[in-house]
Design a protein around this motif. Structure first.
Motif, short mmCIF file in Angstrom:
data_model
loop_
_atom_site.label_atom_id
_atom_site.label_comp_id
_atom_site.label_asym_id
_atom_site.label_seq_id
_atom_site.Cartn_x
_atom_site.Cartn_y
_atom_site.Cartn_z
N GLY A 136 47.32 62.43 -31.64
CA GLY A 136 46.71 62.93 -32.87
C GLY A 136 45.20 63.02 -32.69
O GLY A 136 44.63 62.39 -31.81
N GLN A 137 44.58 63.80 -33.57
CA GLN A 137 43.14 64.04 -33.45
C GLN A 137 42.32 62.75 -33.58
O GLN A 137 42.81 61.76 -34.09
N THR A 138 41.07 62.82 -33.19
CA THR A 138 40.17 61.69 -33.39
C THR A 138 40.14 61.37 -34.89
O THR A 138 40.09 62.27 -35.73
N GLY A 139 40.22 60.09 -35.20
CA GLY A 139 40.15 59.65 -36.58
C GLY A 139 41.45 59.78 -37.35
O GLY A 139 41.49 59.60 -38.56
N GLU B 252 44.66 54.26 -25.01
CA GLU B 252 44.08 55.16 -24.02
C GLU B 252 43.87 54.47 -22.67
O GLU B 252 42.75 54.39 -22.15
N HIS C 53 45.33 60.93 -25.16
CA HIS C 53 45.02 62.34 -25.40
C HIS C 53 45.44 63.17 -24.20
O HIS C 53 45.23 64.38 -24.16
N MET D 40 48.19 64.75 -22.36
CA MET D 40 49.59 65.11 -22.59
C MET D 40 50.41 64.99 -21.29
O MET D 40 51.62 64.81 -21.35
N GLY E 191 49.22 71.62 -34.11
CA GLY E 191 47.98 71.78 -33.37
C GLY E 191 47.91 70.94 -32.11
O GLY E 191 46.91 70.30 -31.82
N ILE E 192 49.00 70.91 -31.36
CA ILE E 192 49.07 70.07 -30.17
C ILE E 192 49.07 70.93 -28.92
O ILE E 192 49.71 71.98 -28.86
N THR E 193 48.33 70.49 -27.91
CA THR E 193 48.33 71.15 -26.62
C THR E 193 49.46 70.56 -25.78
O THR E 193 49.63 69.35 -25.73
#
Ligand code: ATP
Ligand code: ATP
Ligand code: MG
Ligand code: MG
Lengths: 279, 304
Positions: B40-43, B172, B205, B207, B245-247
């Motif tokens: 998921g995005q930052t934050g 991470e 982050h 993938m 919105g995922i790569t």
């Protein structure tokens, strides 16, 4: 131009031993260039770039920044203004209590007019998508938000050379793409040189030039195309092939004749489609 | 017993003007043993979520059950002591968990708190350092804060491994590792899971890390969990990727781009062999040809 000449540096550890980090390193980086610095953990990358903005000064040799010498305390302010830097850990460079104040801190110290400071803060926060968090206290940011903030702080200084030391390592892939796009535009217009330390080989593959560090030395100064066709060098430097090149390689090993010149995803897709249509 | 989250909510500085939403109303069951990735995005609330899984944060609402511990807003910190040893945590920034004067003492900290003999502590420290690719002789006396970024990450990982926890939470874990170091750590994580049935919950982050490791994926957005399911089901579904919105991992990106060009490809899973198998099969198969009638050997194709 950034000029490094026969630079050597050793840290003094707490028990008084010398820990050599750089030995006899010489290199040059031109204005407007896009350079990646890669290499194994502990090979001296961060130590090298800290010399480029005078944060540490050579014990031997010299570093010149657009003609200013980093060893001369009187020229150091000019050096810092010319070379912006974003550290591996953003906690080391966040200085003010709120997001907006933190980004304004540098430009204020340059004594710029208020309007211009506002403009720069706005542009920088927009580039890293933190406008919405403008008024937030910095300690309440997530890990990746802090990295975004640190980049905004450096960007607001409008440096001629921007060094990112693994600065987007904790930003989500889409966010990273957006931020790098802004930075690349500045670089493409030759307004700013972009120097990235990265362990992301796909990112490194997009640079114009790659500096490979290995145990206190520059192992190689080369282009991405050449570096990634040298398995021995990659092995020695703790590196791997970028994912796209590695995919192409594995397809080749399974008798799909993908040419070695294929570097990008688009090239790989086009080439596979062509192979399929002649089948 | 699965790890069970019920309406798990955490608001930072709740009830003050500084209130900030961390995570909201998360319902989830994690059946063990498993490797789960959180993206998921930052934050978006990833770190906030996992910090509930070893009692570092307590919910401001809802609850979490993990082994014999039931944690809600009223739970006293004192009852969570054993949980820290059961569930090891590697922080997003290694600097946040390195505090002893030497690398050795830092890695030994956890085992020493478990009242092991000093010789057993020593054995565990050396083993953990070797596992993460640190030379025990070269840096054991160094200060953990006077190391390079990647070396710090390795020390932090070693400190948790030395406790031999049953579950590990990794925020991470491959950031800052050089490419070969990253591959070694991914392999280590996989083998811990396979050999000891260790449950691993990791945030990443990257993938490609996730495609290699994780059976299941959780997607966070603005404090909410918007997806939970098998990682292959998520990444191979282009519509979902766009929606969230995922790569995709690189191999999967290739699959999707070839599909867009009309290739009929259905990988059986996310690992590289499965991806390559599917692509090579798709290559020899025309869009409208059912797979049973496709030529088996490419050599046949050139014949009139
Ligand atoms: N503050 C310090 N005190 C003592 N030694 C240090 C210090 N910082 C780094 N070193 C040592 O200097 C060498 C080079 O470190 P440096 O941080 O430049 O490596 P790096 O290439 O940036 O590695 P990484 O990829 O892990 O960030 C390493 O051996 C490291 O242990
Ligand atoms: N100590 C804190 N005090 C107040 N708000 C916080 C605190 N820590 C995190 N937050 C906020 O809670 C939300 C979720 O943060 P969290 O750290 O869980 O995100 P994350 O998904 O881990 O992000 P990242 O990928 O950037 O690390 C964010 O809006 C963040 O700003
Ligand atoms: Mg470094
Ligand atoms: Mg986080």
């Amino acid at each position: 131009m950034l000029l490094v000449e026969e630079l050597s540096y050793a840290y003094r550890t707490q028990e008084g031993a010398n820990c050599p980090a750089l030995m006899n390193v010489s290199l040059q980086i031109q204005p407007g260039e896009r350079v990646a610095i890669v290499g194994a953990n502990g090979s001296g990358k961060s130590t090298l770039v800290k010399h480029l903005n005078g944060l540490i000064v050579p014990q031997k040799g010299k570093v010149m920044v657009d003609g200013y010498c980093t060893s001369d305390p009187q020229q150091r302010a000019q050096v810092r203004r010319t070379v912006g830097m974003v550290f591996q850990n953003p906690d080391n460079q966040i200085v003010a209590p709120t997001v907006e104040d933190d980004v304004a801190f540098g430009p204020e110290n340059l004594g710029l007019p208020v309007d211009m400071i506002k403009q720069r803060v706005h542009t920088a926060l927009q580039a890293v998508d933190l406008l919405g968090a403008r008024l937030r206290p910095v300690h309440a940011l997530s890990g990746g938000q802090k990295q975004r903030l640190a980049i905004a702080g450096a960007l607001a200084m409008e440096p001629r050379y921007l060094i990112l030391d693994e600065a987007t390592s904790m930003v989500d892939p889409e966010g990273k793409k957006e931020i790098l796009q802004v930075l690349r535009q500045l670089q493409a217009r030759k307004i700013m040189a972009l120097i990235q330390i990265t362990h992301d080989m796909q990112e490194a593959a997009e640079a114009e030039r790659i500096i490979v560090m290995g145990q206190q030395h520059v192992l190689s100064e080369t282009t991405p195309e050449r570096l990634f066709q040298q398995p021995q060098l990659l092995q020695q430097a703790g590196l791997t092939q970028p994912p796209v090149i590695s995919l192409a390689d594995r397809l080749r090993r399974r008798n799909v004749p993908v040419p070695e010149t294929v570097q990008t995803m688009k090239e790989l897709v086009d080439c596979l489609c062509q192979l399929r249509s002649v089948n | 017993m699965p790890i069970t989250l019920r309406q798990l909510t955490h608001i930072y500085h709740a009830g003050t003007p500084m209130a900030q939403q961390g995570i909201v109303a998360i319902d989830l069951e994690i059946t063990e043993p498993v490797i789960v990735a959180i993206i998921g995005q930052t934050g978006s609330g990833k770190t906030t979520l996992i910090q509930h899984m070893n009692g570092l944060l307590k919910p401001t609402d809802g609850s979490i059950q993990i082994d014999e511990w039931h944690i809600d807003r009223q739970t006293k910190t004192a009852v969570l002591q054993g949980l820290y040893q059961r569930v090891g945590m590697v922080f997003q920034y290694p600097e946040h968990q390195l505090f002893e004067a030497t690398v050795y003492d830092d890695i030994a900290y956890g085992p020493r708190n478990m009242n092991l003999s000093e010789s057993e502590v020593a054995e565990r420290v050396v083993q953990a350092m070797t596992m993460v690719g640190l030379d025990p002789d070269a840096i054991r006396h160094r200060s953990p804060l006077q190391l390079s970024g990647g070396q710090k990450r390795r020390v932090a990982l070693a400190g948790v491994l030395a406790m031999r926890p049953q579950k590990m939470i990794l925020d991470e874990p491959t950031v800052g590792l050089d490419p070969q170091g990253r591959e070694a750590i991914l392999q280590l994580i996989r083998s811990l899971h396979e050999t000891w049935q260790m449950t691993i919950i990791l945030i990443s982050h990257n993938m490609d890390d996730i495609a290699q490791l994780a059976d299941r994926v959780i997607v966070m957005k603005e404090g909410r969990m918007i997806y939970e399911g098998a990682s292959a089901a998520l990444f191979l579904d282009q519509a979902k990727l766009l929606q969230f919105g995922i790569t995709a991992p690189y191999g999967v990106q290739l699959v999707h781009q070839l599909r867009a060009k009309g290739w009929p490809i259905e990988p059986q899973g996310l690992n590289e062999e499965q991806i390559l198998d599917a692509i090579i099969e798709g290559m020899h198969r025309q869009t409208d040809t059912p797979s049973s009638t496709r030529p088996t050997a490419p050599a046949m194709e050139g014949e009139p």
